[in-house]
Every structure is written in C-alpha cells, then in structure tokens.
Design a protein around this motif. Structure first.
Motif, PDB file in Angstrom:
ATOM      1  N   UNK A   1     -31.531 -33.293  -3.100  1.00  0.00           N
ATOM      2  CA  UNK A   1     -32.139 -34.431  -2.297  1.00  0.00           C
ATOM      3  C   UNK A   1     -32.657 -35.199  -3.117  1.00  0.00           C
ATOM      4  N   UNK A   2     -33.076 -36.417  -3.059  1.00  0.00           N
ATOM      5  CA  UNK A   2     -33.793 -37.384  -3.817  1.00  0.00           C
ATOM      6  C   UNK A   2     -35.328 -37.493  -3.143  1.00  0.00           C
ATOM      7  N   UNK A   3     -36.082 -37.591  -4.467  1.00  0.00           N
ATOM      8  CA  UNK A   3     -37.483 -37.560  -4.045  1.00  0.00           C
ATOM      9  C   UNK A   3     -38.178 -38.646  -5.024  1.00  0.00           C
ATOM     10  N   UNK A   4     -39.510 -38.822  -4.822  1.00  0.00           N
ATOM     11  CA  UNK A   4     -40.131 -40.005  -5.739  1.00  0.00           C
ATOM     12  C   UNK A   4     -40.148 -39.489  -7.253  1.00  0.00           C
ATOM     13  N   UNK A   5     -39.888 -38.221  -7.239  1.00  0.00           N
ATOM     14  CA  UNK A   5     -39.576 -37.796  -8.676  1.00  0.00           C
ATOM     15  C   UNK A   5     -38.482 -37.436  -9.188  1.00  0.00           C
ATOM     16  N   UNK A   6     -37.562 -37.846  -8.559  1.00  0.00           N
ATOM     17  CA  UNK A   6     -35.969 -37.526  -8.890  1.00  0.00           C
ATOM     18  C   UNK A   6     -35.210 -36.587  -7.927  1.00  0.00           C
ATOM     19  N   UNK A   7     -34.076 -36.146  -8.658  1.00  0.00           N
ATOM     20  CA  UNK A   7     -33.195 -35.156  -7.731  1.00  0.00           C
ATOM     21  C   UNK A   7     -33.708 -33.932  -7.733  1.00  0.00           C
ATOM     22  N   UNK A   8     -33.626 -33.188  -6.665  1.00  0.00           N
ATOM     23  CA  UNK A   8     -34.197 -31.843  -6.346  1.00  0.00           C
ATOM     24  C   UNK A   8     -32.802 -30.997  -6.057  1.00  0.00           C
ATOM     25  N   UNK A   9     -32.339 -29.970  -6.617  1.00  0.00           N
ATOM     26  CA  UNK A   9     -31.337 -29.184  -6.308  1.00  0.00           C
ATOM     27  C   UNK A   9     -31.913 -27.754  -5.683  1.00  0.00           C
ATOM     28  N   UNK A  10     -31.426 -27.482  -4.497  1.00  0.00           N
ATOM     29  CA  UNK A  10     -31.938 -26.474  -3.756  1.00  0.00           C
ATOM     30  C   UNK A  10     -31.263 -25.063  -4.477  1.00  0.00           C
ATOM     31  N   UNK A  11     -31.962 -24.013  -4.415  1.00  0.00           N
ATOM     32  CA  UNK A  11     -31.323 -22.717  -4.852  1.00  0.00           C
ATOM     33  C   UNK A  11     -31.036 -21.883  -3.729  1.00  0.00           C
ATOM     34  N   UNK A  12     -29.863 -21.410  -3.296  1.00  0.00           N
ATOM     35  CA  UNK A  12     -29.511 -20.734  -1.945  1.00  0.00           C
ATOM     36  C   UNK A  12     -30.010 -19.445  -2.226  1.00  0.00           C
ATOM     37  N   UNK A  13     -30.986 -18.842  -1.817  1.00  0.00           N
ATOM     38  CA  UNK A  13     -31.331 -17.461  -2.214  1.00  0.00           C
ATOM     39  C   UNK A  13     -30.346 -16.465  -1.661  1.00  0.00           C
ATOM     40  N   UNK A  14     -29.839 -16.610  -0.605  1.00  0.00           N
ATOM     41  CA  UNK A  14     -28.880 -15.641  -0.196  1.00  0.00           C
ATOM     42  C   UNK A  14     -27.690 -15.408  -0.859  1.00  0.00           C
ATOM     43  N   UNK A  15     -27.195 -16.444  -1.848  1.00  0.00           N
ATOM     44  CA  UNK A  15     -26.130 -16.551  -2.612  1.00  0.00           C
ATOM     45  C   UNK A  15     -26.620 -15.894  -3.906  1.00  0.00           C
ATOM     46  N   UNK A  16     -27.881 -16.302  -4.185  1.00  0.00           N
ATOM     47  CA  UNK A  16     -28.451 -15.675  -5.544  1.00  0.00           C
ATOM     48  C   UNK A  16     -28.657 -14.256  -5.318  1.00  0.00           C
ATOM     49  N   UNK A  17     -29.095 -13.639  -4.152  1.00  0.00           N
ATOM     50  CA  UNK A  17     -29.170 -12.240  -4.179  1.00  0.00           C
ATOM     51  C   UNK A  17     -27.890 -11.634  -4.219  1.00  0.00           C
ATOM     52  N   UNK A  18     -26.961 -12.423  -3.463  1.00  0.00           N
ATOM     53  CA  UNK A  18     -25.530 -11.862  -3.593  1.00  0.00           C
ATOM     54  C   UNK A  18     -24.962 -11.692  -4.768  1.00  0.00           C
ATOM     55  N   UNK A  19     -25.199 -12.781  -5.660  1.00  0.00           N
ATOM     56  CA  UNK A  19     -24.880 -12.735  -7.313  1.00  0.00           C
ATOM     57  C   UNK A  19     -25.509 -11.560  -7.941  1.00  0.00           C
ATOM     58  N   UNK A  20     -26.707 -11.229  -7.586  1.00  0.00           N
ATOM     59  CA  UNK A  20     -27.356 -10.253  -8.557  1.00  0.00           C
ATOM     60  C   UNK A  20     -27.298  -8.770  -8.060  1.00  0.00           C
ATOM     61  N   UNK A  21     -26.500  -8.758  -6.867  1.00  0.00           N
ATOM     62  CA  UNK A  21     -26.186  -7.311  -6.375  1.00  0.00           C
ATOM     63  C   UNK A  21     -25.819  -6.327  -7.446  1.00  0.00           C
ATOM     64  N   UNK A  22     -24.892  -6.646  -8.230  1.00  0.00           N
ATOM     65  CA  UNK A  22     -24.425  -5.903  -9.285  1.00  0.00           C
ATOM     66  C   UNK A  22     -25.311  -5.232 -10.198  1.00  0.00           C
ATOM     67  N   UNK A  23     -26.612  -5.650 -10.329  1.00  0.00           N
ATOM     68  CA  UNK A  23     -27.593  -5.163 -10.991  1.00  0.00           C
ATOM     69  C   UNK A  23     -28.171  -3.653 -10.346  1.00  0.00           C
TER      70      UNK A  23
END
Length: 156
Positions: A122-144
């Motif tokens: 998404x664009x903001x006055x400070x520039x582009x902001x990328x969202x981190x999808x926490x559900x996918x992040x947690x799924x990627x971290x499950x092997x730990x």
C-alpha cells in the motif's frame, strides 16, 4: 484495518494490529544453539518463555540494529490445540499505527516462494508499505517447533 508500521532496513513493513498484544523495548535474550540465525533467542515474558524472531535477520539476512526505537512486537497465534501462544517479533524503528482498508493492499506482482508471508503493498506519504501475513509467517516457522509456554518437550 489498523496496521503497525516498522522498518526493516530502509523499507517499511506492517502487520495487522489485531494480532499485537503489546510493543516492548528490546530485552536480553538467551541464545539458543542449532536454530536458524533469525531466532534471536528466548526471554521471560510475564512468566512464559517466549521465542523472539528478528525480522531483519529473517527478511534481509542482517540482524536488527540496536536503535532506541528497535522494539519487540508481542503477537499471539494459535498453537497446539488452538491455544494462544506468544512470539516476539523484533523490528527496527517501530513507529506508528495507521488505518488502511484491506482493499487498498495490492499485489506487487512478484511471487517470493521462500517468503510467502510477504503480502500486498500500500502507498503512504512515507512510501510503499508491505504487509507481513502473520498466518503465513507462523506456518513458515512451524518446522522450528515452538512448543509454547508450559509445554514440556520431553513428553513428545
């Protein structure tokens, strides 16, 4: 949607604030051997042993800088038996929250298979902001295998 904005290097990122419990200052961690470098360590969070993931190390391959504004974003996620568990996400320059409708986040047009948790932008006055999808992040971290507070690994 209310999102929490922070930096990873010079780039802006955000997470959905509905997962955020609180934002705390950096703390001293106990290092854990034989885990990926992005696991900063463990610390005592209100009586629970909680892992901390360094988002700068995870995304850029370099550890978070020790700025005064480097913080640990405490988030909850459904763990074993859908009980809420906690994890700390360390990020640089955790700066503010803003409201952005979910519909304003658009695809970057680039698919990062090794980082599927990197979501729309998404664009903001400070520039582009990328969202981190926490559900996918947690799924990627499950092997730990984060066991969560109170779980005993010897019974597994």
């Amino acid at each position: 949607m209310l999102i929490l904005i922070f930096h990873i290097g010079n780039s802006l990122y955000a997470i959905d604030s509905s997962h955020v419990i609180e934002v705390i200052p950096r703390v001293t961690y106990r290092e854990v051997p034989y885990v990926p470098k992005y696991v900063a360590g463990l610390f005592n969070y209100r009586g629970a042993i909680v892992p901390v993931i360094d988002l700068c190390q995870l995304i850029r391959g370099t550890p978070s800088k020790p700025y005064l504004s480097t913080r640990v974003i405490m988030v909850s996620y459904p763990g074993k038996d859908d009980q809420l568990q906690y994890i700390g996400l360390m990020a640089e320059r955790v700066i503010k929250t803003i409201n952005k409708p979910d519909i304003e986040f658009v695809s970057s047009g680039i698919q990062a298979n090794k980082a599927a948790y990197l979501g729309g932008m998404v664009m903001d006055e400070k520039g582009m902001i990328q969202r981190i999808d926490l559900d996918r992040l947690f799924a990627d971290l499950k092997p730990i295998r984060f066991l969560g507070a109170g779980n005993d690994s010897s019974s597994n």
